[in-house]
Design a protein around this motif. Structure first.
Motif, PDB file in Angstrom:
ATOM      1  N   ARG A  17      12.415  50.218  42.081  1.00  0.00           N
ATOM      2  CA  ARG A  17      12.771  50.512  40.692  1.00  0.00           C
ATOM      3  C   ARG A  17      12.496  49.302  39.797  1.00  0.00           C
ATOM      4  NH1 ARG A  17      18.423  48.822  38.295  1.00  0.00           N
ATOM      5  NH2 ARG A  17      18.392  49.859  36.294  1.00  0.00           N
ATOM      6  N   TYR A  18      12.014  49.595  38.581  1.00  0.00           N
ATOM      7  CA  TYR A  18      11.830  48.546  37.586  1.00  0.00           C
ATOM      8  C   TYR A  18      12.127  49.112  36.206  1.00  0.00           C
ATOM      9  CZ  TYR A  18       7.314  50.725  36.396  1.00  0.00           C
ATOM     10  OH  TYR A  18       6.339  51.606  35.993  1.00  0.00           O
ATOM     11  N   ILE A  19      12.342  48.231  35.254  1.00  0.00           N
ATOM     12  CA  ILE A  19      12.464  48.628  33.850  1.00  0.00           C
ATOM     13  C   ILE A  19      11.563  47.707  33.037  1.00  0.00           C
ATOM     14  CG2 ILE A  19      14.814  49.534  34.080  1.00  0.00           C
ATOM     15  CD1 ILE A  19      15.861  46.964  32.762  1.00  0.00           C
ATOM     16  N   GLU A  20      11.155  48.166  31.873  1.00  0.00           N
ATOM     17  CA  GLU A  20      10.312  47.323  31.021  1.00  0.00           C
ATOM     18  C   GLU A  20      10.652  47.548  29.561  1.00  0.00           C
ATOM     19  OE1 GLU A  20       6.118  48.257  31.280  1.00  0.00           O
ATOM     20  OE2 GLU A  20       6.535  50.357  31.754  1.00  0.00           O
ATOM     21  N   GLN A  21      10.393  46.509  28.757  1.00  0.00           N
ATOM     22  CA  GLN A  21      10.744  46.565  27.337  1.00  0.00           C
ATOM     23  C   GLN A  21       9.974  45.464  26.603  1.00  0.00           C
ATOM     24  OE1 GLN A  21      14.951  47.514  26.144  1.00  0.00           O
ATOM     25  NE2 GLN A  21      14.960  45.379  25.510  1.00  0.00           N
ATOM     26  N   GLY A  22       9.620  45.735  25.358  1.00  0.00           N
ATOM     27  CA  GLY A  22       8.978  44.716  24.534  1.00  0.00           C
ATOM     28  C   GLY A  22       7.464  44.765  24.603  1.00  0.00           C
ATOM     29  N   TYR A  23       6.841  43.870  23.813  1.00  0.00           N
ATOM     30  CA  TYR A  23       5.386  43.799  23.709  1.00  0.00           C
ATOM     31  C   TYR A  23       4.941  42.354  23.823  1.00  0.00           C
ATOM     32  CZ  TYR A  23       6.127  48.471  21.852  1.00  0.00           C
ATOM     33  OH  TYR A  23       6.517  49.775  21.702  1.00  0.00           O
ATOM     34  N   GLY A  24       3.659  42.174  24.131  1.00  0.00           N
ATOM     35  CA  GLY A  24       3.136  40.815  24.242  1.00  0.00           C
ATOM     36  C   GLY A  24       2.772  40.483  25.673  1.00  0.00           C
ATOM     37  N   GLU A  25       2.776  39.205  25.990  1.00  0.00           N
ATOM     38  CA  GLU A  25       2.407  38.781  27.339  1.00  0.00           C
ATOM     39  C   GLU A  25       3.439  39.262  28.356  1.00  0.00           C
ATOM     40  OE1 GLU A  25       0.965  34.938  28.139  1.00  0.00           O
ATOM     41  OE2 GLU A  25      -0.084  34.721  26.226  1.00  0.00           O
ATOM     42  N   PRO A  26       2.983  39.717  29.526  1.00  0.00           N
ATOM     43  CA  PRO A  26       3.915  40.262  30.525  1.00  0.00           C
ATOM     44  C   PRO A  26       4.709  39.163  31.240  1.00  0.00           C
ATOM     45  CG  PRO A  26       1.674  40.344  31.347  1.00  0.00           C
ATOM     46  CD  PRO A  26       1.579  39.856  29.939  1.00  0.00           C
ATOM     47  N   VAL A  27       6.017  39.409  31.370  1.00  0.00           N
ATOM     48  CA  VAL A  27       6.924  38.505  32.075  1.00  0.00           C
ATOM     49  C   VAL A  27       7.706  39.336  33.090  1.00  0.00           C
ATOM     50  CG1 VAL A  27       8.907  36.950  31.863  1.00  0.00           C
ATOM     51  CG2 VAL A  27       7.154  36.996  30.055  1.00  0.00           C
ATOM     52  N   ILE A  28       7.627  38.973  34.365  1.00  0.00           N
ATOM     53  CA  ILE A  28       8.354  39.695  35.409  1.00  0.00           C
ATOM     54  C   ILE A  28       9.586  38.900  35.810  1.00  0.00           C
ATOM     55  CG2 ILE A  28       8.238  40.627  37.762  1.00  0.00           C
ATOM     56  CD1 ILE A  28       5.250  41.076  37.328  1.00  0.00           C
ATOM     57  N   LEU A  29      10.747  39.555  35.778  1.00  0.00           N
ATOM     58  CA  LEU A  29      12.026  38.928  36.114  1.00  0.00           C
ATOM     59  C   LEU A  29      12.451  39.338  37.516  1.00  0.00           C
ATOM     60  CD1 LEU A  29      14.009  39.595  32.787  1.00  0.00           C
ATOM     61  CD2 LEU A  29      12.574  37.627  33.369  1.00  0.00           C
ATOM     62  N   LEU A  30      12.833  38.345  38.326  1.00  0.00           N
ATOM     63  CA  LEU A  30      13.173  38.575  39.731  1.00  0.00           C
ATOM     64  C   LEU A  30      14.558  38.002  40.022  1.00  0.00           C
ATOM     65  CD1 LEU A  30       9.640  37.451  40.772  1.00  0.00           C
ATOM     66  CD2 LEU A  30      10.480  39.793  40.967  1.00  0.00           C
ATOM     67  N   HIS A  31      15.480  38.873  40.398  1.00  0.00           N
ATOM     68  CA  HIS A  31      16.890  38.501  40.566  1.00  0.00           C
ATOM     69  C   HIS A  31      17.150  37.831  41.909  1.00  0.00           C
ATOM     70  CE1 HIS A  31      17.445  41.738  43.460  1.00  0.00           C
ATOM     71  NE2 HIS A  31      16.787  42.546  42.647  1.00  0.00           N
ATOM     72  N   GLY A  32      18.399  37.435  42.136  1.00  0.00           N
ATOM     73  CA  GLY A  32      18.800  36.758  43.360  1.00  0.00           C
ATOM     74  C   GLY A  32      19.302  37.703  44.446  1.00  0.00           C
ATOM     75  N   PHE A  33      19.569  37.141  45.612  1.00  0.00           N
ATOM     76  CA  PHE A  33      20.068  37.870  46.777  1.00  0.00           C
ATOM     77  C   PHE A  33      21.399  38.550  46.447  1.00  0.00           C
ATOM     78  CE2 PHE A  33      22.328  37.712  50.989  1.00  0.00           C
ATOM     79  CZ  PHE A  33      21.486  38.579  51.668  1.00  0.00           C
ATOM     80  N   THR A  34      21.525  39.808  46.798  1.00  0.00           N
ATOM     81  CA  THR A  34      22.666  40.707  46.572  1.00  0.00           C
ATOM     82  C   THR A  34      22.759  41.205  45.127  1.00  0.00           C
ATOM     83  OG1 THR A  34      24.488  39.178  45.913  1.00  0.00           O
ATOM     84  CG2 THR A  34      24.041  39.425  48.290  1.00  0.00           C
ATOM     85  N   ARG A  35      21.938  40.700  44.227  1.00  0.00           N
ATOM     86  CA  ARG A  35      22.025  41.096  42.814  1.00  0.00           C
ATOM     87  C   ARG A  35      21.050  42.233  42.517  1.00  0.00           C
ATOM     88  NH1 ARG A  35      26.726  39.922  41.398  1.00  0.00           N
ATOM     89  NH2 ARG A  35      26.765  40.763  43.524  1.00  0.00           N
ATOM     90  N   ASN A  36      20.936  42.593  41.255  1.00  0.00           N
ATOM     91  CA  ASN A  36      20.011  43.644  40.835  1.00  0.00           C
ATOM     92  C   ASN A  36      19.612  43.387  39.387  1.00  0.00           C
ATOM     93  OD1 ASN A  36      22.145  44.677  39.175  1.00  0.00           O
ATOM     94  ND2 ASN A  36      22.935  45.830  40.927  1.00  0.00           N
ATOM     95  N   ILE A  37      18.881  44.309  38.793  1.00  0.00           N
ATOM     96  CA  ILE A  37      18.402  44.114  37.423  1.00  0.00           C
ATOM     97  C   ILE A  37      19.556  43.854  36.459  1.00  0.00           C
ATOM     98  CG2 ILE A  37      17.369  45.329  35.453  1.00  0.00           C
ATOM     99  CD1 ILE A  37      15.481  46.709  37.501  1.00  0.00           C
ATOM    100  N   GLU A  38      20.602  44.664  36.566  1.00  0.00           N
ATOM    101  CA  GLU A  38      21.727  44.516  35.638  1.00  0.00           C
ATOM    102  C   GLU A  38      22.453  43.185  35.854  1.00  0.00           C
ATOM    103  OE1 GLU A  38      20.295  48.324  35.318  1.00  0.00           O
ATOM    104  OE2 GLU A  38      21.030  47.440  37.190  1.00  0.00           O
TER     105      GLU A  38
END
Length: 266
Positions: A17-38
């Protein structure tokens, strides 16, 4: 701002699962162990803040959040290959990577093995961990998760106070961090964690723009961050006083550090 819609893609048979928002250069966010997007980005307002400037994509790593949680050994290397598969799915030639803790390890491995796919790399509470270090910890952790659903071996390492945590504190932290998680999937992540290690030569060869933001009191990642800042000739490092592994995400200036770095390298 309306909540971003959940999207999914197939990564070698695992639905992520992923979510995306905004415009411009792409930035991928990667969370920590046991965590999630929220828990990694949305709740701290970092996802919304960054999407004011960039096309931001946040990923639930395999074994976490709303992504599939296999119990077999399909973690380790597969977790950073997932990032490349996400870019392929979105038809992105390359992207900036921002990773917290485990997500930082995944960002660094992607940068080393897929340099043409990475525009810049920003590590939060992470550094250059070696594959031969911490094997006992991750072995103990996988066993603890499989037999008791507990993160106690890891919690003791992350605890920043000099006085060891009490059983009551460990129980409370474990309940908080295991909420919504599958212990057998996390045990699989732990078993494959040694595959996320890097060597001094790996780090020295990085030419991608690279920055590390680390808490001064981060008992878990400070030595790895110091090593990265020493071994990567062009890396820039920000040391945040009075901050440990967890509280870094609470610092209001963190969003500014991230935005400033990404704007500088864009």
């Amino acid at each position: 701002m309306t909540a971003a819609v959940d999207k999914y893609f197939d990564s070698d048979g695992v639905q992520l699962r992923y979510i995306e928002q905004g415009y411009g250069e792409p930035v991928i966010l990667l969370h920590g162990f046991t965590r999630n997007i929220e828990q990694g980005w949305v709740n701290y307002k970092l996802f919304d803040r960054l999407s004011e400037f960039f096309h931001v994509i946040a990923l639930d790593a395999r074994g976490h959040g709303k992504s599939d949680k296999p119990h077999s050994d399909v973690y380790g290397k597969q977790m950073y290959v997932d990032i490349v598969r996400l870019m392929d799915h979105l038809k992105l030639e390359s992207a900036h990577l921002v990773g917290y803790s485990m997500g930082g390890r995944l960002s660094l491995k992607t940068t080393i093995h897929y340099p043409k796919r990475v525009r810049s790399t920003l590590l939060l509470a992470a550094g250059a961990g070696r594959s031969d270090e911490g094997r006992q910890l991750w072995s103990d952790l996988s066993e603890s998760l499989e037999t008791a659903g507990q993160l106690h071996p890891l919690m003791k390492v992350l605890w920043s106070n000099r006085k060891p945590p009490s059983e009551r504190q460990l129980t409370a932290m474990n309940a908080n961090m295991m909420d919504g998680n599958d212990p057998l999937a996390l045990a699989g992540v732990a078993r494959g964690y040694h595959e996320l290690g890097v060597t001094t030569d790996d780090v020295a060869a990085i030419t991608t723009p690279l920055q590390v933001v680390i808490g001064e009191e981060d008992a878990a990642a400070r030595s790895d961050a110091d090593r990265l800042c020493r071994d990567a000739p062009h890396a820039t490092c920000i040391l945040v006083p009075g901050t440990d592994h967890f509280s870094l995400l609470l610092r209001p200036e963190l969003a500014t550090y991230i935005v400033d770095f990404l704007l500088q390298v864009s």
